[in-house]
Design an enzyme around this catalytic site. Structure first.
Site, mmCIF file in Angstrom:
data_model
loop_
_atom_site.group_PDB
_atom_site.id
_atom_site.type_symbol
_atom_site.label_atom_id
_atom_site.label_comp_id
_atom_site.label_asym_id
_atom_site.label_seq_id
_atom_site.Cartn_x
_atom_site.Cartn_y
_atom_site.Cartn_z
ATOM 1 N N GLY A 51 19.044 11.895 7.453
ATOM 2 C CA GLY A 51 19.824 12.117 6.235
ATOM 3 C C GLY A 51 19.696 11.063 5.152
ATOM 4 C CD GLU A 106 24.485 7.383 8.209
ATOM 5 O OE1 GLU A 106 23.370 7.777 7.797
ATOM 6 O OE2 GLU A 106 24.885 7.598 9.364
ATOM 7 C CG ASP A 107 23.441 10.889 5.744
ATOM 8 O OD1 ASP A 107 24.105 10.158 6.519
ATOM 9 O OD2 ASP A 107 22.973 11.988 6.101
ATOM 10 C CG ASP A 110 32.226 13.827 9.036
ATOM 11 O OD1 ASP A 110 33.227 14.007 8.340
ATOM 12 O OD2 ASP A 110 31.810 14.682 9.845
ATOM 13 N NE ARG A 172 16.699 16.916 6.694
ATOM 14 C CZ ARG A 172 17.696 16.414 7.425
ATOM 15 N NH1 ARG A 172 18.553 15.584 6.874
ATOM 16 N NH2 ARG A 172 17.833 16.739 8.694
HETATM 17 P P1 5GP Z 1 29.789 10.817 11.841
HETATM 18 O O1 5GP Z 1 29.230 10.190 13.072
HETATM 19 O O2 5GP Z 1 30.338 9.835 10.843
HETATM 20 O O3 5GP Z 1 30.778 11.903 12.176
HETATM 21 O O4 5GP Z 1 28.646 11.675 11.187
HETATM 22 C C1 5GP Z 1 27.603 11.149 10.549
HETATM 23 C C2 5GP Z 1 26.496 12.160 10.410
HETATM 24 O O5 5GP Z 1 26.966 13.512 10.443
HETATM 25 C C3 5GP Z 1 25.846 11.987 9.068
HETATM 26 O O6 5GP Z 1 24.845 11.010 9.124
HETATM 27 C C4 5GP Z 1 25.344 13.386 8.782
HETATM 28 O O7 5GP Z 1 24.083 13.552 9.371
HETATM 29 C C5 5GP Z 1 26.334 14.299 9.468
HETATM 30 N N1 5GP Z 1 27.343 14.799 8.501
HETATM 31 C C6 5GP Z 1 28.647 14.469 8.427
HETATM 32 N N2 5GP Z 1 29.255 15.100 7.399
HETATM 33 C C7 5GP Z 1 28.304 15.838 6.803
HETATM 34 C C8 5GP Z 1 28.316 16.708 5.658
HETATM 35 O O8 5GP Z 1 29.295 16.933 4.941
HETATM 36 N N3 5GP Z 1 27.116 17.284 5.362
HETATM 37 C C9 5GP Z 1 25.981 17.080 6.089
HETATM 38 N N4 5GP Z 1 24.887 17.704 5.685
HETATM 39 N N5 5GP Z 1 25.944 16.267 7.156
HETATM 40 C C10 5GP Z 1 27.100 15.653 7.514
#
Ligand code: 5GP
Length: 182
Positions: A51, A106-107, A110, A172
């Site tokens: 991402g 990081e992108d 969440d 993407r």
């Molecule tokens: P976390 O571990 O913080 O829950 O999630 C991180 C990863 O989940 C991000 O790097 C991304 O790949 C994916 N992710 C979380 N929220 C989103 C979103 O709104 N859109 C997309 N496309 N990916 C998300």
């Protein structure tokens, strides 16, 4: 998921949340800030694939002091658009981080699980310093206590696509961040 027509591709793009211009300005400012803080020791930008690859490419070019890039892959398991809470490091970094000021790129943060795991792992390897820069932050969804040092944009609890972020590997390539519509 397979998309085989332009109309099907476009129908899932609900609205533009952050324009290409807004992203460009924020990334340039972040690059300037990193450059101004440089103390002469090596910087390593660590991209969490996939991402963050678009953000990394732009951020790297907005930095005007020496810096290197490295790649790691971590997979958060998703059931559709919902995280199921498992993170696995699927590709480790090639560099020895002990020589670097590490900036994890990081992108989106969440639940915070992916970054919290990657941050702990890289910290345990003794970098000169370590911090996290994320393009997007979704604080409402946080399940672990994790706060990035820098977030370019804070967004509400929406599933977003574009500028590196995907849904089923598509989207993407959008130059902006959009809300995904089922
Ligand atoms: P976390 O571990 O913080 O829950 O999630 C991180 C990863 O989940 C991000 O790097 C991304 O790949 C994916 N992710 C979380 N929220 C989103 C979103 O709104 N859109 C997309 N496309 N990916 C998300």
């Amino acid at each position: 998921m397979e998309i085989s027509s332009v109309s099907e591709f476009e129908k899932h793009i609900s609205r533009v949340l952050i324009s290409a211009k807004q992203i460009e300005e924020a990334v340039k400012a972040a690059g300037r800030e990193i450059s101004e803080q440089w103390d002469g020791r090596p910087i390593l930008l660590v991209s969490i694939l996939k991402g963050s690859f678009v953000f990394l490419a732009d951020l790297n070019r907005a930095i005007n002091v020496p810096c290197e890039v490295g790649f790691m892959a971590a997979k958060s398991y998703y059931d559709g658009t919902e995280s199921v809470g498992e993170v696995k490091i699927t590709m480790d970094l090639a560099q020895d981080v002990s020589k670097y000021h590490v900036i994890i790129v990081e992108d989106i943060v969440d639940t915070g699980r992916t970054l919290s795991d990657v941050y702990k792992l890289l910290s345990s390897r003794g970098p000169l310093s370590i911090k996290v820069i994320t393009l997007l932050d979704k604080p409402e969804r946080r399940l672990v206590d994790f706060k990035p040092e820098k977030a370019l944009f804070t967004i509400p609890d929406l599933f977003v696509i574009g500028y590196g972020l995907d849904l089923g590997e598509y989207y993407r390539n959008l130059p902006y961040i959009a809300e995904y519509k089922e």
